[in-house]
Write a protein that holds these residues in place. Structure first.
Motif, PDB file in Angstrom:
ATOM      1  N   GLY A 388       5.847   1.954  41.492  1.00  0.00           N
ATOM      2  CA  GLY A 388       6.493   2.463  42.699  1.00  0.00           C
ATOM      3  C   GLY A 388       5.518   2.483  43.859  1.00  0.00           C
ATOM      4  N   GLN A 389       5.441   3.615  44.548  1.00  0.00           N
ATOM      5  CA  GLN A 389       4.492   3.776  45.645  1.00  0.00           C
ATOM      6  C   GLN A 389       3.394   4.754  45.254  1.00  0.00           C
ATOM      7  OE1 GLN A 389       5.555   3.946  49.725  1.00  0.00           O
ATOM      8  NE2 GLN A 389       7.511   2.935  49.442  1.00  0.00           N
ATOM      9  N   GLU A 390       2.879   4.588  44.046  1.00  0.00           N
ATOM     10  CA  GLU A 390       1.761   5.414  43.611  1.00  0.00           C
ATOM     11  C   GLU A 390       0.926   4.661  42.588  1.00  0.00           C
ATOM     12  OE1 GLU A 390       3.497   8.944  41.996  1.00  0.00           O
ATOM     13  OE2 GLU A 390       3.935   8.038  40.050  1.00  0.00           O
ATOM     14  N   LEU A 391      -0.305   5.130  42.408  1.00  0.00           N
ATOM     15  CA  LEU A 391      -1.188   4.666  41.354  1.00  0.00           C
ATOM     16  C   LEU A 391      -1.226   5.740  40.282  1.00  0.00           C
ATOM     17  CD1 LEU A 391      -4.140   3.230  43.488  1.00  0.00           C
ATOM     18  CD2 LEU A 391      -2.389   1.925  42.282  1.00  0.00           C
ATOM     19  N   ARG A 392      -1.170   5.321  39.019  1.00  0.00           N
ATOM     20  CA  ARG A 392      -1.186   6.272  37.914  1.00  0.00           C
ATOM     21  C   ARG A 392      -2.327   5.939  36.972  1.00  0.00           C
ATOM     22  NH1 ARG A 392       5.229   6.222  36.104  1.00  0.00           N
ATOM     23  NH2 ARG A 392       6.111   6.903  38.117  1.00  0.00           N
ATOM     24  N   VAL A 393      -2.935   6.979  36.418  1.00  0.00           N
ATOM     25  CA  VAL A 393      -3.989   6.820  35.429  1.00  0.00           C
ATOM     26  C   VAL A 393      -3.423   7.202  34.068  1.00  0.00           C
ATOM     27  CG1 VAL A 393      -6.289   7.519  34.688  1.00  0.00           C
ATOM     28  CG2 VAL A 393      -5.781   7.322  37.136  1.00  0.00           C
ATOM     29  N   TYR A 394      -3.508   6.273  33.116  1.00  0.00           N
ATOM     30  CA  TYR A 394      -3.054   6.522  31.753  1.00  0.00           C
ATOM     31  C   TYR A 394      -4.245   6.456  30.801  1.00  0.00           C
ATOM     32  CZ  TYR A 394       1.824   5.870  33.207  1.00  0.00           C
ATOM     33  OH  TYR A 394       3.055   5.988  33.821  1.00  0.00           O
ATOM     34  N   GLY A 395      -4.227   7.323  29.796  1.00  0.00           N
ATOM     35  CA  GLY A 395      -5.264   7.349  28.782  1.00  0.00           C
ATOM     36  C   GLY A 395      -4.709   6.989  27.423  1.00  0.00           C
ATOM     37  N   PRO A 396      -5.468   7.257  26.347  1.00  0.00           N
ATOM     38  CA  PRO A 396      -4.993   6.973  24.993  1.00  0.00           C
ATOM     39  C   PRO A 396      -3.629   7.608  24.742  1.00  0.00           C
ATOM     40  CG  PRO A 396      -7.313   7.560  24.961  1.00  0.00           C
ATOM     41  CD  PRO A 396      -6.837   7.812  26.358  1.00  0.00           C
ATOM     42  N   GLY A 397      -2.825   6.902  23.957  1.00  0.00           N
ATOM     43  CA  GLY A 397      -1.471   7.374  23.718  1.00  0.00           C
ATOM     44  C   GLY A 397      -0.555   7.116  24.891  1.00  0.00           C
ATOM     45  N   LEU A 398      -1.060   6.418  25.900  1.00  0.00           N
ATOM     46  CA  LEU A 398      -0.340   6.149  27.148  1.00  0.00           C
ATOM     47  C   LEU A 398       0.096   7.456  27.806  1.00  0.00           C
ATOM     48  CD1 LEU A 398       0.068   3.373  28.399  1.00  0.00           C
ATOM     49  CD2 LEU A 398       2.422   3.400  27.616  1.00  0.00           C
ATOM     50  N   LEU A 400      -0.094  10.214  30.671  1.00  0.00           N
ATOM     51  CA  LEU A 400      -0.357  10.228  32.105  1.00  0.00           C
ATOM     52  C   LEU A 400      -1.446  11.243  32.426  1.00  0.00           C
ATOM     53  CD1 LEU A 400       0.499   9.167  34.907  1.00  0.00           C
ATOM     54  CD2 LEU A 400       2.199  11.005  34.983  1.00  0.00           C
ATOM     55  N   ARG A 401      -2.518  10.771  33.094  1.00  0.00           N
ATOM     56  CA  ARG A 401      -3.646  11.642  33.430  1.00  0.00           C
ATOM     57  C   ARG A 401      -3.681  12.036  34.908  1.00  0.00           C
ATOM     58  NH1 ARG A 401      -8.010  10.960  29.881  1.00  0.00           N
ATOM     59  NH2 ARG A 401      -7.246  10.840  27.729  1.00  0.00           N
ATOM     60  N   ASN A 402      -3.237  11.128  35.766  1.00  0.00           N
ATOM     61  CA  ASN A 402      -3.366  11.393  37.203  1.00  0.00           C
ATOM     62  C   ASN A 402      -2.354  10.539  37.956  1.00  0.00           C
ATOM     63  OD1 ASN A 402      -4.305  12.349  39.647  1.00  0.00           O
ATOM     64  ND2 ASN A 402      -6.459  11.972  39.181  1.00  0.00           N
ATOM     65  N   GLN A 403      -2.001  10.983  39.156  1.00  0.00           N
ATOM     66  CA  GLN A 403      -1.095  10.247  40.037  1.00  0.00           C
ATOM     67  C   GLN A 403      -1.650  10.302  41.454  1.00  0.00           C
ATOM     68  OE1 GLN A 403       2.387  12.611  38.275  1.00  0.00           O
ATOM     69  NE2 GLN A 403       3.410  10.737  39.005  1.00  0.00           N
ATOM     70  N   ILE A 404      -1.687   9.155  42.118  1.00  0.00           N
ATOM     71  CA  ILE A 404      -2.208   9.057  43.480  1.00  0.00           C
ATOM     72  C   ILE A 404      -1.122   8.463  44.357  1.00  0.00           C
ATOM     73  CG2 ILE A 404      -4.013   8.130  44.960  1.00  0.00           C
ATOM     74  CD1 ILE A 404      -4.625   7.989  41.269  1.00  0.00           C
ATOM     75  N   SER A 405      -0.601   9.236  45.288  1.00  0.00           N
ATOM     76  CA  SER A 405       0.458   8.757  46.179  1.00  0.00           C
ATOM     77  C   SER A 405      -0.121   7.762  47.182  1.00  0.00           C
ATOM     78  CB  SER A 405       1.100   9.929  46.911  1.00  0.00           C
ATOM     79  OG  SER A 405       2.072   9.470  47.831  1.00  0.00           O
ATOM     80  N   LEU A 456     -11.969   5.976  47.483  1.00  0.00           N
ATOM     81  CA  LEU A 456     -11.810   7.131  46.612  1.00  0.00           C
ATOM     82  C   LEU A 456     -13.009   7.256  45.686  1.00  0.00           C
ATOM     83  CD1 LEU A 456      -8.144   6.338  45.494  1.00  0.00           C
ATOM     84  CD2 LEU A 456      -8.836   7.619  47.518  1.00  0.00           C
ATOM     85  N   ASP A 457     -13.285   8.499  45.259  1.00  0.00           N
ATOM     86  CA  ASP A 457     -14.354   8.694  44.289  1.00  0.00           C
ATOM     87  C   ASP A 457     -13.783   8.630  42.875  1.00  0.00           C
ATOM     88  OD1 ASP A 457     -13.087  11.115  43.816  1.00  0.00           O
ATOM     89  OD2 ASP A 457     -14.623  12.343  44.786  1.00  0.00           O
ATOM     90  N   SER A 458     -14.610   8.928  41.883  1.00  0.00           N
ATOM     91  CA  SER A 458     -14.189   8.808  40.490  1.00  0.00           C
ATOM     92  C   SER A 458     -13.091   9.804  40.125  1.00  0.00           C
ATOM     93  CB  SER A 458     -15.390   8.993  39.557  1.00  0.00           C
ATOM     94  OG  SER A 458     -15.984  10.278  39.762  1.00  0.00           O
ATOM     95  N   GLN A 459     -12.922  10.859  40.939  1.00  0.00           N
ATOM     96  CA  GLN A 459     -11.847  11.832  40.722  1.00  0.00           C
ATOM     97  C   GLN A 459     -10.639  11.525  41.599  1.00  0.00           C
ATOM     98  OE1 GLN A 459     -12.263  14.084  38.237  1.00  0.00           O
ATOM     99  NE2 GLN A 459     -14.213  13.001  37.941  1.00  0.00           N
ATOM    100  N   PHE A 460     -10.668  10.362  42.262  1.00  0.00           N
ATOM    101  CA  PHE A 460      -9.587   9.874  43.113  1.00  0.00           C
ATOM    102  C   PHE A 460      -9.359  10.747  44.341  1.00  0.00           C
ATOM    103  CE2 PHE A 460      -8.800   8.396  38.790  1.00  0.00           C
ATOM    104  CZ  PHE A 460      -8.788   7.028  38.996  1.00  0.00           C
ATOM    105  N   LYS A 461     -10.440  11.353  44.819  1.00  0.00           N
ATOM    106  CA  LYS A 461     -10.395  12.069  46.088  1.00  0.00           C
ATOM    107  C   LYS A 461     -10.821  11.123  47.206  1.00  0.00           C
ATOM    108  CE  LYS A 461     -11.423  16.586  44.028  1.00  0.00           C
ATOM    109  NZ  LYS A 461     -12.369  17.735  43.992  1.00  0.00           N
TER     110      LYS A 461
END
Length: 652
Positions: A388-398, A400-405, A456-461
């Motif tokens: 969509g209009q965001e970036l998502r971070v997925y980890g093991p087991g797929l 969801l770890r993070n979402q960036i609008s 963005l930094d490693s924490q997506f800030k």
């Protein structure tokens, strides 16, 4: 800096009534815009639309035009050269512009002078010029060791290295003057409604795209349309800004940096071997996963392609978890908004596989709004996904770890080798749908837009943002800074790194008949591909972040799609090169049936020594068809009907 920044000009009435004083000595400032499409008196018709793009911002009480804004006009008269008509002409007038936004508003302008496009540079591509570094944004210093990591406007300005080439230009320009276009004359405001007439004797009037128009407010036409309208004359601030820009710019020649010879000395560097020199004794696959039943189909053998696509990809989510994503080519239901905004919306199916149990753990469908790249491995058994209009971070087991609008269409994502910095480009469309269509038809490509690059930094800030043209290449990030490749002469290029602290250093120089393409790899490596001057074939290099060559190789004209990849923190990288059945010109179209084979080779990151190589017949024409396991003891390869996993000896 272009001479055109210095032009100052009267509105049309003042020009027609005053002596021919140099425009440089007059005020207020003109509108300076480049013609978007080519004009030819033998081909245009009365009423044909004209589009021009502003080279500098311009402001009046009634209209505020940004750099890159579009002004629109039309052809009012046309006469082609012939045996009976010795003089050809095109009459032009402008009547609207993108004042303060995307929509066109009334803005009446007359062409007062014409200047040829800037003299040819070493390349017509904008990416050959120096770019404003990401670190030039005010108020940020990355990796600062002091307690206060902010910096002032003056400090930020010193980090910007932007030195366009000098362009010789006249010291003065008068109304009605034509510069650099032989046999062309202009009659300012002599046509109907204040139109200017461009004429040529003995030939057809021809203006190339990029021809610079110097325009002044057309008070005659404005008065005819709306007698009570405010005059669109520039304000004092705009005039002063142009004058200050002229007096404040210091043009310095680029630094004279000695040519650095390219060395590849064993054991620190390796020359890539041709297929005929490679050991073909590769053992069979450890694991094979049949794709039948998942819904995946390779592209049609007769499909025309200009490059490999992102219809399928593979990645590890841990030593025993594997992610396979692909476009199932199903019908995509769209809302009204999606139909208007996402013309290339598609479904991407993600299949998570447990390699130890050889079973599917999870399957999900993502709505991806474009046909570009949507998956990036980012280390730590994670992937970054564009949905969509965001970036998502997925980890093991797929999971969801993070979402960036994003708040807009994604242009690109670029990641530093250690995944400490991310550059996400978001497109800000500057044109209405109708103007977008006209620009696309005139230029035969996607119109230029603004791209907001968020670092963005490693924490997506968000650390900083900067705006660049969509015509410029995406940034290339190393751990220490940003890399770009400006031209330093015909077929000569300089690979430059601007550190996060704003320091600039040259990593290497290169000779290439095409613009070299660069991509960063885990291990703080740089993968560079260019064109050989003598043969016209491709060459490729792997460089360390300090510029030292690790691997050098060449590809004949029958090879294409040189692609490299690796894992964050890894000691190995892989290169995939495909081969077609015959020689192929750069940028030419091919079909999957033309692909003969592909070779994937794994190298040590320290010295470029080969540790694994395998050839694949009838390869899948997708970019992300190979992956190295987190332990670097396995390579996964996507084939047309299966995913095969091969054992790799441990990299040193």
């Amino acid at each position: 800096m272009s001479w055109s920044r210095r032009l100052l000009i009267f509105p049309l009435f003042a020009l027609l009534c005053s002596p021919q004083y140099p425009l440089l000595a007059q005020t207020p400032a003109p509108v300076l815009a480049g013609l978007v499409q080519r004009l030819d008196a033998s081909k245009v018709k009365v009423g044909d639309p004209l589009l021009a793009k502003l080279a500098l911002p311009w402001k009046s009480p009634a209209c505020d035009l940004r750099t890159g804004a579009i002004i629109q006009g039309h052809v009012v008269t046309q006469r082609a050269h012939s045996r009976t008509e010795k003089t050809s002409e095109i009459g032009v007038i402008f009547e609207s512009g993108q004042c303060g936004g995307r929509d066109m508003k009334p803005l009446f302008l007359t062409v007062a002078a014409v200047v040829a496009p800037n003299p040819p540079r070493y390349s017509d591509l904008p990416e050959t010029e120096e770019l404003q570094p990401l670190t030039s944004a005010v108020g940020v210093t990355l990796n600062s060791s002091g307690p206060n990591n902010m910096r002032s406007v003056s400090q930020a300005s010193t980090a910007v290295y932007f030195a366009p080439r000098r362009i010789k230009a006249p010291d003065a320009l008068k109304p009605g003057q034509v510069v650099g276009i032989p046999h062309l004359a202009i009659s300012v405001g002599q046509g109907a409604g204040g139109a200017s007439i461009l004429s040529s004797t003995g030939r057809n009037v021809q203006l190339n795209a990029g021809t610079q128009f110097v325009l002044v407010p057309n008070l005659r036409a404005e008065a005819n349309v709306n007698a009570g309208a405010k005059s669109a004359t520039p304000d004092t601030a705009t005039t002063n800004a142009v004058a200050n820009a002229v007096s404040g710019v210091i043009e310095s020649p680029p630094p004279n940096i000695a040519d650095e010879r390219e060395l590849c000395v064993v054991p620190d560097c390796t020359v890539a071997l041709a297929d005929s020199q490679l050991d073909q004794g590769v053992q069979g696959a450890q694991i094979t996963l049949p794709l039948k039943g998942l819904g995946y189909l390779p592209p049609s053998a007769d499909r025309e392609m200009s490059s490999f696509d992102y219809d399928a990809s593979i990645a590890y989510l841990g030593p025993s978890q594997f992610l396979f994503t692909f476009n199932p080519h199903t019908l995509v239901p769209r809302t009204g908004e999606e139909a208007n905004s996402f013309r290339k919306l598609r479904i991407v199916r993600a299949v998570l596989i447990d390699l130890e149990k050889k079973e599917i753990v999870k399957t999900v469908d993502w709505r991806v709004p474009d046909s570009g790249r949507y998956l990036w491995p980012i280390g730590g058994n994670r992937v970054l996904i564009h949905v969509g209009q965001e970036l998502r971070v997925y980890g093991p087991g797929l999971q969801l770890r993070n979402q960036i609008s994003l708040g807009g269409p994604l242009a690109f994502v670029r990641i530093s080798p250690a995944s400490e910095y991310f550059a996400a480009g978001v497109i800000h469309e500057q044109h209405s749908r109708e103007i977008h269509r006209q620009l696309e038809e005139a230029e035969l490509r996607e119109p230029e837009e603004d791209v907001e690059i968020r670092l963005l930094d490693s924490q997506f800030k968000v650390l900083t943002t900067i705006t660049r043209s969509s015509r410029l290449p995406a940034p290339v990030l190393l751990n220490e800074g940003e890399v770009h490749i400006p031209s330093i002469g015909r077929n000569h290029w300089r690979i430059v790194e601007t550190s996060w602290a704003g320091q600039r250093r040259v990593l290497a120089v290169a000779t290439s008949t095409c613009v070299p393409q660069a991509e960063s790899l885990p291990g703080n490596l740089l993968f560079v591909v260019g064109c050989d001057r003598q043969t016209g074939n491709r060459w490729y290099r792997i460089l360390h972040g300090d510029g030292k060559v690790v691997l050098k190789g060449w590809s004949p004209s029958s090879e294409l799609e040189q692609t490299a990849g690796g894992n964050v923190g890894s000691n190995a990288f892989a290169i995939r090169i495909a081969e077609v059945t015959g020689s192929r010109l750069l940028q030419s179209v091919f079909k999957p049936s033309d692909l003969k084979s592909a070779r994937v080779t794994v190298y040590r990151a320290t010295n470029g020594h080969r540790i694994f190589s395998i050839g694949l017949p009838d390869p899948v024409p997708a970019v992300q068809t190979f992956a190295i396991s987190p332990r670097e003891d396995q390579v996964a390869l996507l084939k047309a009907d299966e995913i095969a996993f091969y054992r790799v000896s441990a990299a040193e």
